[in-house]
Enzyme design. Structure first.
Site, mmCIF file in Angstrom:
data_model
loop_
_atom_site.group_PDB
_atom_site.id
_atom_site.type_symbol
_atom_site.label_atom_id
_atom_site.label_comp_id
_atom_site.label_asym_id
_atom_site.label_seq_id
_atom_site.Cartn_x
_atom_site.Cartn_y
_atom_site.Cartn_z
ATOM 1 N N LYS A 67 0.571 -1.297 -0.075
ATOM 2 C CA LYS A 67 -0.156 0.245 0.590
ATOM 3 C C LYS A 67 1.205 1.411 -0.165
ATOM 4 C CE LYS A 67 -2.167 -1.618 3.620
ATOM 5 N NZ LYS A 67 -1.749 -2.737 3.717
ATOM 6 N N THR A 68 1.906 0.829 0.636
ATOM 7 C CA THR A 68 2.680 2.607 1.653
ATOM 8 C C THR A 68 3.477 2.372 -0.886
ATOM 9 O OG1 THR A 68 2.919 2.082 3.325
ATOM 10 C CG2 THR A 68 4.699 3.384 2.266
ATOM 11 N N ASP A 112 -1.306 6.785 6.500
ATOM 12 C CA ASP A 112 -1.595 5.294 6.471
ATOM 13 C C ASP A 112 -2.207 5.189 7.763
ATOM 14 O OD1 ASP A 112 -1.297 2.299 6.591
ATOM 15 O OD2 ASP A 112 1.460 2.462 7.593
ATOM 16 N N THR A 161 -6.155 -1.337 6.823
ATOM 17 C CA THR A 161 -5.747 -3.012 6.881
ATOM 18 C C THR A 161 -6.928 -2.737 7.546
ATOM 19 O OG1 THR A 161 -5.155 -2.302 9.250
ATOM 20 C CG2 THR A 161 -3.261 -3.362 7.956
ATOM 21 N N ARG A 220 6.431 -8.348 1.651
ATOM 22 C CA ARG A 220 7.216 -7.701 3.260
ATOM 23 C C ARG A 220 7.842 -8.952 4.215
ATOM 24 N NH1 ARG A 220 4.312 -3.969 6.222
ATOM 25 N NH2 ARG A 220 5.791 -2.294 4.972
HETATM 26 P P1 ADP Z 1 2.176 -2.118 3.230
HETATM 27 O O1 ADP Z 1 1.672 -0.539 3.167
HETATM 28 O O2 ADP Z 1 1.070 -2.261 2.889
HETATM 29 O O3 ADP Z 1 2.522 -2.257 4.622
HETATM 30 P P2 ADP Z 1 4.486 -1.976 1.633
HETATM 31 O O4 ADP Z 1 4.098 -0.365 0.590
HETATM 32 O O5 ADP Z 1 5.126 -1.172 3.015
HETATM 33 O O6 ADP Z 1 3.188 -2.231 2.670
HETATM 34 O O7 ADP Z 1 5.476 -2.682 1.197
HETATM 35 C C1 ADP Z 1 6.052 -3.738 1.825
HETATM 36 C C2 ADP Z 1 7.675 -4.462 1.279
HETATM 37 O O8 ADP Z 1 7.139 -4.706 0.343
HETATM 38 C C3 ADP Z 1 8.064 -2.308 1.096
HETATM 39 O O9 ADP Z 1 9.798 -2.702 0.752
HETATM 40 C C4 ADP Z 1 8.276 -2.810 -0.893
HETATM 41 O O10 ADP Z 1 9.965 -3.064 -1.164
HETATM 42 C C5 ADP Z 1 8.036 -4.178 -0.847
HETATM 43 N N1 ADP Z 1 6.784 -4.528 -2.235
HETATM 44 C C6 ADP Z 1 5.135 -4.191 -1.671
HETATM 45 N N2 ADP Z 1 4.647 -4.792 -2.580
HETATM 46 C C7 ADP Z 1 5.259 -5.005 -4.023
HETATM 47 C C8 ADP Z 1 5.249 -5.202 -5.429
HETATM 48 N N3 ADP Z 1 4.197 -5.101 -5.864
HETATM 49 N N4 ADP Z 1 6.742 -5.737 -5.946
HETATM 50 C C9 ADP Z 1 7.921 -5.549 -5.431
HETATM 51 N N5 ADP Z 1 8.104 -5.195 -4.085
HETATM 52 C C10 ADP Z 1 6.893 -4.501 -3.647
#
Ligand code: ADP
Length: 345
Positions: A67-68, A112, A161, A220
């Site tokens: 998401k981030t 977030d 979430t 992650r």
């Molecule tokens: P969320 O905000 O949903 O908790 P993040 O955007 O922080 O998740 O993603 C977690 C990690 O996974 C990040 O460090 C990112 O590098 C990696 N990541 C997430 N989605 C992808 C994707 N589609 N392709 C490659 N790496 C990804």
């Protein structure tokens, strides 16, 4: 053990911070989530063609799915600056007002845990998102004056979430809402492969596949496992991430072939051994493993449900026969009219 400390938790930890270097920069670097990417690219292209900022976007889904990352990718694609904050960090209405007055046209405000914004803060956010205005009250009592400031057109990207906890008026103000799902194994494999290349780690195809298989469909977690297996390979093998190194390293951490750890297995065992397979209330499970219910719902349960190991029923959680089979427990015979465990039938 708290959710943050688990190796297979999707919740962000300090050691994940250098993942930032691994974050995809463009939509094309994002692997998987094809439907979301396609929709986003349409949204971005159309807005760009009209020389307008894109509509407010809401992402929801379990932690660690990107998401981030998507918020950063969007900022990059629209060449806007991104301001990153989180629901609990914006304590007072004034905090949000300060953020809003510093935005420029086309900037992205990423919030977030947007379901955790306070009421007073939400009241400021509504007109800001809808009409791009900020209403501020100066002074107190009868002498108080209300002032309306125009804001530049900006884009809010919210992440949560827990979509159900988002106030309906806030949810309505997002023009586009996307659910992120767990990644397919083939996409996870590509993500692990790409990260290994960026981290300069030697890995073979079987090693990448094995990590992907145990990564719970969560980038992650995949990146975290990659680092732990790299440590193992460097300390105990020849530095190359192979299937054998992955199995040995993750075996030591008690992460099984589906990516379940000790806590996941305890949740299943409690339902099966203490409550005959369920239904059992979430709070009861939470008390038994000393976790709070919200964490179980956000972090542990989604993957167990995705695997088809747990069912959510109105009367509580039940374990399916797949869970019994995975734990190597005998699958109970269930009477045909027993509605408490429909999935066992
Ligand atoms: P969320 O905000 O949903 O908790 P993040 O955007 O922080 O998740 O993603 C977690 C990690 O996974 C990040 O460090 C990112 O590098 C990696 N990541 C997430 N989605 C992808 C994707 N589609 N392709 C490659 N790496 C990804």
């Amino acid at each position: 053990m708290s959710a943050e400390k688990r190796v297979v938790s999707g919740v962000q930890r300090k050691s994940d911070r250098d993942n930032i270097a691994l974050r995809p920069r463009r939509l094309d670097d994002m692997l998987g989530q094809d439907r979301v990417r396609e929709n986003l690219s349409i949204l971005i292209e159309a807005a760009t063609a009209r020389s307008e900022p894109i509509d407010h976007v809401l992402f929801y889904g379990p932690p660690g799915l990107g998401k981030t990352s998507l918020a950063y990718v969007i900022a990059n694609e629209v060449a806007g600056d991104i301001r990153v904050t989180a629901g609990p960090a914006i304590e007072r209405a004034g905090d949000l007002a300060a953020i809003l007055t510093h935005l420029k046209k086309g900037d992205i405000l990423f919030i977030d845990e947007v379901h955790r914004l306070g009421k007073a803060v939400e009241e400021i956010l509504y007109p800001a998102m809808e009409d791009f205005v900020l209403d501020i009250v100066i002074g107190k009592g009868p002498a108080a004056k209300s002032l309306r400031l125009n804001l530049p057109r900006f884009t809010v990207i919210g992440a949560t979430t827990r979509l159900a906890l988002l106030a309906a008026p806030l949810r309505d103000r997002f023009g586009a809402t996307f659910r992120l799902d767990f990644y397919a194994e083939a996409d996870m494999q590509k993500i692990v492969w790409r990260a290994a290349r960026l981290l300069d780690v030697e890995i073979n195809a079987e090693g990448a596949r094995e990590i992907a298989r145990r990564a719970r469909g969560t980038p992650r977690v995949g990146l975290r496992l990659l680092r732990r297996v790299r440590d193992y390979a460097e300390a105990r093998a020849d530095g190359v991430i192979t299937m054998a190194a992955t199995q040995a390293a993750l075996g030591l951490m008690e992460i099984d072939e589906l990516g379940l750890d000790d806590i996941d297995r305890r949740i299943l065992r409690i339902i099966i051994e203490n409550y005959g397979g369920g239904p059992v209330g979430l709070d009861t499970i939470a008390a038994a493993i000393s976790e709070d219910s919200a964490t179980i719902m956000d972090v542990y349960e989604p993957y167990l449900i995705q695997l088809g190991f747990i069912d959510r029923t109105p009367r509580g959680r039940t374990c399916t026969r797949h869970a019994y089979a995975h734990l190597g427990l005998p699958i109970p015979e269930v009477a045909a009219d027993d509605e408490t465990q429909p999935t066992l039938l």
